[in-house]
Design an enzyme around this catalytic site. Structure first.
Site: not given
Ligand code: DX5
Length: 227
Positions: A10, A37, A144, A146-147, A179, A181, A201-202
């Site tokens: 992401s 996203d 909505g 990331g993280g 998608d 975590g 992502g993160s």
């Protein structure tokens, strides 16, 4: 089940001032495709990438782009994201009252249609459109941002979708994506439940050893979970 494991970034944590360089760096790090996203500030409380932003990044790498449309009006926007260079559009089942028509129209635009489920939405919501998609996305966070923390109870729904695809003989042609975590501590559970496409992502951008290490580490954990 033969669909290959795919590690997909992401770009939410990327440096928005250098998106062309960022997607080139992701390709060099070995990702399978790039997920954008797309958020409209209505379906989700955040606002991100218009089609022009994605189009501007398109020529900076050759991996495929998919757009995860977290928008209330996917029909109104779909054509523009296809023209921006996205070969797959993911529509949320919660946003399209005529989901069958919406997915059919996307297939008619020369892109591949896919469908996403928010955590509270049952797998049965997509039962009658599985023949129109090449991917099902089970959200493992409320969309909505990331993280956020991985919602492990979604593994039951991942397994339900996997069973639906198996029963219909679609597991060789339809990917199961998760998608939210996804990282070293959660990816094996998602794969064991039946996922083969893993969005991160993160976990990619926060790896102290860099993007390439993060991608290969997640890939080896995912493939190991399948063995
Ligand atoms: C959330 C997005 C996700 C998110 C993933 O709405 O759809 O793609 O950016 O980020 P992490 O991997 O940090 O949860």
């Amino acid at each position: 089940m033969t669909r290959p494991i795919q590690i997909v970034p992401s770009v939410l944590p990327a440096d928005f001032a250098r998106l062309g360089d960022e997607v080139a760096a992701l390709e060099a790090a070995g990702v399978d495709l790039v997920q954008w996203d797309v958020m409209d500030g209505q379906f989700v409380p955040n606002l991100t990438f218009g089609p022009d932003v994605i189009a501007a990044a398109r020529s900076h790498c050759s991996v495929p782009f998919e757009a995860h449309l977290m928008v209330l009006t996917p029909d109104a926007m779909a054509q523009q994201y296809v023209e921006a260079g996205c070969s797959r559009l993911i529509v949320h089942a919660e946003t399209a009252p005529h989901l069958h028509r919406t997915l059919d129209n996307i297939n008619g635009m020369g892109a591949r249609a896919a469908v996403a489920l928010n955590p509270a939405t049952p797998a049965s919501a997509i039962e009658h459109v599985l023949d129109l998609v090449d991917l099902v996305l089970v959200m493992t966070v409320n969309p909505g941002f990331g993280g956020q923390a991985y919602i492990a109870t979604m593994e039951r729904k991942i397994a339900e979708v996997r069973a639906m695809l198996d029963e219909r003989g679609l597991s060789d042609s339809v990917d199961l994506e998760v998608d939210g975590g996804i990282g070293p501590a959660t990816i094996e559970g998602a794969v064991r439940a039946g996922a083969n496409v893993l969005i991160a992502g993160s976990a990619l951008y926060k790896d102290p050893d860099g993007l390439e290490h993060a991608v290969s580490h997640l890939r080896s954990l995912a493939e190991g979970a399948r063995a």
